[in-house]
Structure formats: C-alpha cells, structure tokens
Motif scaffolding. Structure first.
Motif, PDB file in Angstrom:
ATOM      1  N   SER A   9      -7.431 -30.746 -72.898  1.00  0.00           N
ATOM      2  CA  SER A   9      -7.743 -31.309 -74.226  1.00  0.00           C
ATOM      3  C   SER A   9      -8.390 -32.692 -74.122  1.00  0.00           C
ATOM      4  N   HIS A  10      -7.891 -33.524 -73.165  1.00  0.00           N
ATOM      5  CA  HIS A  10      -8.451 -34.880 -73.037  1.00  0.00           C
ATOM      6  C   HIS A  10      -9.167 -35.075 -71.706  1.00  0.00           C
ATOM      7  N   ARG A  39     -15.112 -24.716 -87.058  1.00  0.00           N
ATOM      8  CA  ARG A  39     -13.774 -24.811 -86.465  1.00  0.00           C
ATOM      9  C   ARG A  39     -13.168 -26.204 -86.640  1.00  0.00           C
ATOM     10  N   ARG A  45      -6.396 -31.644 -91.130  1.00  0.00           N
ATOM     11  CA  ARG A  45      -6.599 -31.964 -89.707  1.00  0.00           C
ATOM     12  C   ARG A  45      -6.235 -33.423 -89.440  1.00  0.00           C
ATOM     13  N   ARG A  48      -8.156 -36.458 -84.348  1.00  0.00           N
ATOM     14  CA  ARG A  48      -9.055 -36.031 -83.273  1.00  0.00           C
ATOM     15  C   ARG A  48     -10.390 -35.512 -83.808  1.00  0.00           C
ATOM     16  N   MET A  49     -10.340 -34.799 -84.921  1.00  0.00           N
ATOM     17  CA  MET A  49     -11.573 -34.189 -85.429  1.00  0.00           C
ATOM     18  C   MET A  49     -12.563 -35.233 -85.941  1.00  0.00           C
ATOM     19  N   ASP A  80     -13.404 -37.749 -76.752  1.00  0.00           N
ATOM     20  CA  ASP A  80     -12.177 -38.551 -76.628  1.00  0.00           C
ATOM     21  C   ASP A  80     -11.856 -38.890 -75.157  1.00  0.00           C
ATOM     22  N   HIS A 108       6.869 -25.669 -78.937  1.00  0.00           N
ATOM     23  CA  HIS A 108       5.665 -25.860 -78.129  1.00  0.00           C
ATOM     24  C   HIS A 108       5.878 -25.280 -76.730  1.00  0.00           C
ATOM     25  N   SER A 130      -2.847 -26.937 -75.569  1.00  0.00           N
ATOM     26  CA  SER A 130      -3.451 -27.423 -76.819  1.00  0.00           C
ATOM     27  C   SER A 130      -4.484 -26.455 -77.392  1.00  0.00           C
ATOM     28  N   ALA A 131      -4.510 -26.422 -78.708  1.00  0.00           N
ATOM     29  CA  ALA A 131      -5.503 -25.598 -79.402  1.00  0.00           C
ATOM     30  C   ALA A 131      -6.914 -26.176 -79.287  1.00  0.00           C
ATOM     31  N   ARG A 132      -7.065 -27.300 -78.634  1.00  0.00           N
ATOM     32  CA  ARG A 132      -8.412 -27.814 -78.335  1.00  0.00           C
ATOM     33  C   ARG A 132      -9.205 -26.754 -77.541  1.00  0.00           C
ATOM     34  N   ARG A 342      -0.330 -37.217 -81.346  1.00  0.00           N
ATOM     35  CA  ARG A 342      -1.271 -37.041 -82.465  1.00  0.00           C
ATOM     36  C   ARG A 342      -1.526 -35.543 -82.676  1.00  0.00           C
ATOM     37  N   ASP A 344      -2.285 -32.218 -86.002  1.00  0.00           N
ATOM     38  CA  ASP A 344      -2.727 -31.860 -87.353  1.00  0.00           C
ATOM     39  C   ASP A 344      -1.507 -31.511 -88.208  1.00  0.00           C
TER      40      ASP A 344
HETATM   41  C1  EPS Z   1      -7.389 -29.826 -81.492  1.00  0.00           C
HETATM   42  C2  EPS Z   1      -7.327 -30.934 -80.720  1.00  0.00           C
HETATM   43  C3  EPS Z   1      -6.063 -31.664 -80.523  1.00  0.00           C
HETATM   44  C4  EPS Z   1      -5.154 -31.505 -81.754  1.00  0.00           C
HETATM   45  C5  EPS Z   1      -4.930 -30.057 -82.081  1.00  0.00           C
HETATM   46  C6  EPS Z   1      -6.208 -29.281 -82.215  1.00  0.00           C
HETATM   47  O1  EPS Z   1      -6.434 -32.974 -80.324  1.00  0.00           O
HETATM   48  P1  EPS Z   1      -5.419 -34.198 -79.997  1.00  0.00           P
HETATM   49  O2  EPS Z   1      -4.255 -33.575 -79.293  1.00  0.00           O
HETATM   50  O3  EPS Z   1      -6.230 -35.106 -79.150  1.00  0.00           O
HETATM   51  O4  EPS Z   1      -5.125 -34.781 -81.344  1.00  0.00           O
HETATM   52  O5  EPS Z   1      -5.739 -32.120 -82.863  1.00  0.00           O
HETATM   53  O6  EPS Z   1      -4.169 -29.488 -81.070  1.00  0.00           O
HETATM   54  C7  EPS Z   1      -2.916 -29.010 -81.323  1.00  0.00           C
HETATM   55  C8  EPS Z   1      -2.534 -28.555 -82.467  1.00  0.00           C
HETATM   56  C9  EPS Z   1      -1.999 -29.013 -80.190  1.00  0.00           C
HETATM   57  O7  EPS Z   1      -0.866 -28.527 -80.345  1.00  0.00           O
HETATM   58  O8  EPS Z   1      -2.375 -29.549 -79.173  1.00  0.00           O
HETATM   59  C10 EPS Z   1      -8.656 -29.109 -81.683  1.00  0.00           C
HETATM   60  O9  EPS Z   1      -9.708 -29.451 -81.100  1.00  0.00           O
HETATM   61  O10 EPS Z   1      -8.638 -28.146 -82.475  1.00  0.00           O
END
Ligand code: EPS
Length: 393
Positions: A9-10, A39, A45, A48-49, A80, A108, A130-132, A342, A344
C-alpha cells in the motif's frame, strides 16, 4: 486470461501482469484510467484518496493502441510512497525510531497474518492486506472489461444499501436502465456520491456515513452487479471447476471485506416454494427463448442462460475504527485498544467499481472457452455465428 498483482500500500508502486488477452482489442489510456478514477470516488473515503491520482503506465503488450497477444504489464505509482520511504525501506536497516505495530485490529488480517508469516510487527500485513491492492486489480481487469465491451457484453453496478440506508431502488427504473445495457445503469450510479439510484437512499446513506464518521465507526453495504449481452451457454455443469456461478462468486469474495455473494434472489428463493422461484420458459420471439422473470440471476446449471447476470455482494464494515475496539498488545500480552491507522469510513461505492472489474476476466475466460480464438476478429465472427444459432431456436 490470468493476472497477478504486486505492491504494498505504501511502497513505490502497484503492478500487474495480465496474460492471455486476445490480440486486436483497442485499448485507450482512458479505458484503464477512467476505471481507476471511479475506484477512487465515493462519499466516506479517508485522506489517502486526496493524495493519490491513480494512473496506469503500460509497460508492455499494447502497440499502436491495440493488444498484441503478449502479456500486458501495468504500473501505478503510489504518490504517498514519498512519505513512507523510511518506514517502507527495502534494503536499508530498520530505523530505531519506527515503532513496531503490535496491537491487531479485530476483523483485519493483522493477528493471523503476523503469526502466520512470523512477524513481530504488523506493518507488512497491513501493507499487502490493504484494499489499496484493488487499484492494480481494477487496472488489470479493465482490459478484460474493454474486451467484453467490444463484443457487446457490458458490466454495471449500483450500491443498494450502506449500513441501515437504502434498498428502495425501483425495479422498473432498474429494468429500463438495464434494457440499454449495464453501462447505462453504471453511468447513472456514477452520478451519485454513494452510487445509489434513489435520492432518498442517497441522503440517508450520506447521513449514516456522517454519523459513523463522527462516532469513529465504519459502515459496510450491499452491491448489485449486472452483466448484459452475455450469450447462453458460458460455463458448464459437467465438472465442479467449470461452474461459472462458482467462479463468479469466488471472484467477488476475493475482494477485501466482501463476505457474502448472492446469485439472483437466492436467499428469497430459499424461503419460497419452487413454483414461485423458477423462471418459466416461453417460446422465443426474435432473441431466442424468453423468460418473464430472472430470479435465477441469469445462471442455471452453472451456465449463463441468456438472461441478465445479477449478482449481489455484501461488504463488511472496514476493520480500522477511529474509536477502536478491544484488542491486546502481542508483545506485552496486555489488553489494549486496537491500532488506529488512517482509513475510510465507508468504501462500498469503491467496492462496487472493483466488483465490476473482478468479474470481467471470469466472463471473458468463459467466452473464450466457448468461441476459442486468438484475435478479436475471429472471436467476433464465431460469437456472431453462435448468437445467430441461439436466436433461431
Ligand atoms: C485504499 C488505500 C488505503 C486505505 C484503504 C483503501 O490507504 P491508507 O492505508 O494509506 O489510508 O485508504 O485501505 C483499507 C481500507 C485498508 O484496510 O487498508 C485504496 O487505495 O483504496
């Protein structure tokens, strides 16, 4: 068509490799990036978005705007990443100032993931669970979705409920949108911040999300997915691993936080006698045999039956709560409120876009098994022949 994704994700980027696409499919950058932008939308949200503007770079498999039958490699930059270079360093030694995350979030992958992979820090689990990751999946699957569109098969969705709000969409409105094709439905849903069809549902959902956010809570919901233009006879009843309903359900359940799938009105059907469940058959007019109802959701004997495919998916609320639940510290074994990361408040609208994506390769593969063919022109020719054969019944 097979695909894999990679990426944390990061980390620096998400990647995907898509293999088995026929050649000759016209693909524009918009076909991929519009899906990525969809998406990222949706009321509820988190931060991150606002950082990301997901765009895919195509590294292979497309030449002069058309697929060439070779694997397509895609990459999406994580903007990010620049804020995470130390925490996510690949080869440097760990920085002493970066504390390990040791309090798993209920719901989780955290606890089981860290034990299974032998970590003392939950970070690597968070990064890949992560859903990223779905950004890479949406990009990969947009190619199959575009292929299907070019043979007259459309995929669309809307959100029927978020938490306690929704479920009042009128069936006649839905039917008239679907008569134009599933993309007409999806375009209509895209005009709502929660991808709902009724204004009152939308207002109730927005209010429910606001309330959840205020209380540090999260909300799940239900997605309705439709596929139009699918000829009968995709999938098969002859072997368990060729059953198309099972493959569709597996694709949807593979989306992070999706915990239930319904085909047609399966749960209502289970409560009613057969006489009120099975879609009666009538001799065909211009388009082959017809049915007046579609409680089977377009799938009988694990094959498409020529009706619109209708699937529902249930998404549980996101597991990261700003008002955390009870947990414990895996290092000290002392009770502790769970880790806050962080996240949603609600990602059901995004999940509906992901649901549209993940079923595309499943349908495309079932179609290719029926028609065979390595390039679009021969697939189209065989499909038209098959469609004419069905229409003559
Ligand atoms: C997501 C990116 C993640 C979360 C979310 C969906 O970004 P970050 O963790 O940096 O805020 O916003 O991910 C989750 C719900 C999760 O459980 O990790 C995205 O790109 O859709």
């Amino acid at each position: 068509i097979r695909y894999f994704t990679a990426g944390e994700s990061h980390g620096p980027a998400l990647s995907a490799i898509v293999e088995g696409l026929p050649s000759g499919i016209t693909i524009t950058p918009e076909d991929i990036n519009t899906e990525l932008a969809r998406r990222q939308q949706g009321y509820g949200r988190g931060g991150r978005m606002k950082i990301e503007t997901d765009k895919a770079v195509v590294l292979s498999g497309i030449r002069f705007g058309k697929t060439i039958g070779s694997p397509v490699a895609l990459q999406i930059e994580n903007r990010d990443w620049k804020n995470w270079t130390e925490k996510m360093a690949q080869f440097e030694k760990p920085n002493e100032d970066i504390p390990a995350i040791s309090i798993p979030r209920p719901g989780h992958a955290d606890l089981t993931g860290m034990i299974k992979y032998g970590f003392e820090d939950i970070r690597p689990v968070i990064e890949r669970a992560s859903a990223r990751e779905t950004a890479a999946r949406v990009a990969a699957c947009s190619l199959a979705k575009t292929f299907l569109r070019s043979v007259g098969i459309q995929i669309g969705s809307y959100v029927s409920s978020i938490g306690p709000a929704g479920e009042t969409a009128s069936s006649s409105r839905l039917e008239s949108l679907l008569a134009e094709g599933a993309e007409a439905l999806t375009k209509e849903a895209d005009t709502s911040p929660v991808r709902m069809l009724e204004k009152t549902d939308e207002e109730n959902a927005v209010a429910a999300i606001d309330k959840a956010k205020e209380e540090g809570d999260t909300l799940g919901g239900i997605i309705e997915l439709f596929i139009t233009g699918v000829p009968m006879g995709l999938g098969s009843y002859v072997q368990h691993d060729r059953r198309l309903d099972a493959e569709l359900a597996a694709a949807l359940i593979s989306i992070q936080a999706v915990k239930g799938v319904e085909i047609g009105t399966a749960f209502d059907n289970a409560r009613n006698p057969g006489s009120q469940v099975h879609d009666e058959l009538f001799p065909g007019a211009a388009h082959g045999p017809s049915r007046k109802t579609n409680r089977a959701g377009g799938l009988e004997g694990s094959m498409t039956n020529g009706s619109v495919i209708h699937l529902r998916a249930a998404m549980k609320p996101i597991a990261t709560l700003m008002s955390p639940l009870h947990s414990f510290d895996i290092t000290s074994m002392e009770a502790h409120l769970s880790h806050i990361e962080r996240s949603d408040t609600c990602a059901v609208p995004a999940c509906s876009v992901i649901a549209e994506a993940v079923v595309a390769p499943v349908i495309a593969n079932a179609l290719l098994k029926k028609t065979g063919g390595d390039h679009l022109a021969e697939i189209l020719e065989r499909l038209e022949e098959y469609r004419a054969e069905i229409a003559a019944k």
